[in-house]
Design an enzyme around this catalytic site. Structure first.
Site, PDB file in Angstrom:
ATOM      1  N   VAL A 110       5.987   3.437  -5.744  1.00 41.52           N
ATOM      2  CA  VAL A 110       4.716   2.737  -5.936  1.00 41.52           C
ATOM      3  C   VAL A 110       4.939   1.232  -5.720  1.00 41.52           C
ATOM      4  O   VAL A 110       5.735   0.604  -6.407  1.00 41.52           O
ATOM      5  CB  VAL A 110       4.140   2.993  -7.338  1.00 41.52           C
ATOM      6  CG1 VAL A 110       2.816   2.240  -7.496  1.00 41.52           C
ATOM      7  CG2 VAL A 110       3.940   4.488  -7.563  1.00 41.52           C
ATOM      8  N   LYS A 111       4.202   0.710  -4.760  1.00 46.75           N
ATOM      9  CA  LYS A 111       4.360  -0.692  -4.372  1.00 46.75           C
ATOM     10  C   LYS A 111       3.336  -1.548  -5.119  1.00 46.75           C
ATOM     11  O   LYS A 111       2.129  -1.335  -5.008  1.00 46.75           O
ATOM     12  CB  LYS A 111       4.175  -0.815  -2.859  1.00 46.75           C
ATOM     13  CG  LYS A 111       4.703  -2.081  -2.228  1.00 46.75           C
ATOM     14  CD  LYS A 111       4.605  -1.941  -0.706  1.00 46.75           C
ATOM     15  CE  LYS A 111       5.109  -3.174   0.020  1.00 46.75           C
ATOM     16  NZ  LYS A 111       4.932  -3.027   1.484  1.00 46.75           N
TER      17      LYS A 111
END
Length: 216
Positions: free
Chosen positions: A86-87
């Site tokens: 997850v960025k």
């Protein structure tokens, strides 16, 4: 050093993967839009396809900017595939979200890093990767690779576990300099990766070998 390709283009991802040196993929909303990927369902399906192609970490960026929204969006992204990272943007609520994901066993990539201070905060929150944008730093008149060196030195002294993912790579020389500076990962366009193959003396030498082989 690991090699990630920075694109949402499936043909380029496949080409890089076929080289046998690809370790992962990074994307962002701009890259998705460039490929005409719009809407939540289309984006999720595109990530699924990328995960089917590449057996490695795939960074999927949240579009939200508040803590609760990032957590909810990040949970949906992480559920797509075990390899999804997850960025999260380097903002105050982003740091809070990274800490929540860390505490709940979800890997993260803290993006839009432009200073050592930001890199320290991301590491303290437990980010799996931190992404300094060296090309954009170069554009502002500074040397982005020097930031990689600084972060690498701090992480070694302090024992931080976050991996330094050099982003905004513009050319093959950036990759080489980042490797020297201590980056754990480089994410770059396909052209920059292929640029590492090129040297005029290699072309000259190969042409000579081929010409000499005709005399055998």
């Amino acid at each position: 050093m690991k090699f990630f390709i920075d694109t949402a283009n499936l043909a380029q991802i496949r080409e890089a993967n076929e080289l046998g040196i690809l370790d992962g993929v990074t994307t962002n909303p701009s890259l998705m839009a460039k490929e005409g990927i719009k809407g939540e369902e289309a984006i999720i399906n595109h990530y699924k396809t990328i995960c089917d192609i590449v057996d490695g970490d795939i960074s999927a960026e949240v579009l939200s900017t508040t803590y609760l929204e990032m957590v909810e969006e990040g949970k949906k992204l992480a559920a797509i595939h075990p390899n999804i990272i997850v960025k999260i943007p380097m903002i105050k609520d982003g740091i809070k979200a990274i800490k929540w994901f860390t505490d709940n066993g979800i890997k993260t990539n803290c993006t839009l890093i432009f200073s050592a201070g930001q890199a320290i905060l991301a590491a303290k929150a437990g980010a799996t990767y931190i992404s300094p944008f060296i090309g954009r730093i170069d554009d502002s008149g500074w040397d982005g690779v020097l930031l990689i060196e600084q972060i690498s030195k701090i992480y070694k002294i302090q024992g931080f576990k976050s991996e330094i993912l050099a982003a905004s790579i513009r050319n093959a020389n950036h990759i080489i300099r980042c490797a020297e500076a201590g980056a754990n990962v480089c994410t770059c366009p396909l052209d920059s990766i292929l640029g590492l193959l090129k040297h005029p003396l290699t072309d000259i030498g190969l042409a000579k070998f081929i010409e000499d082989s005709k005399k055998m």
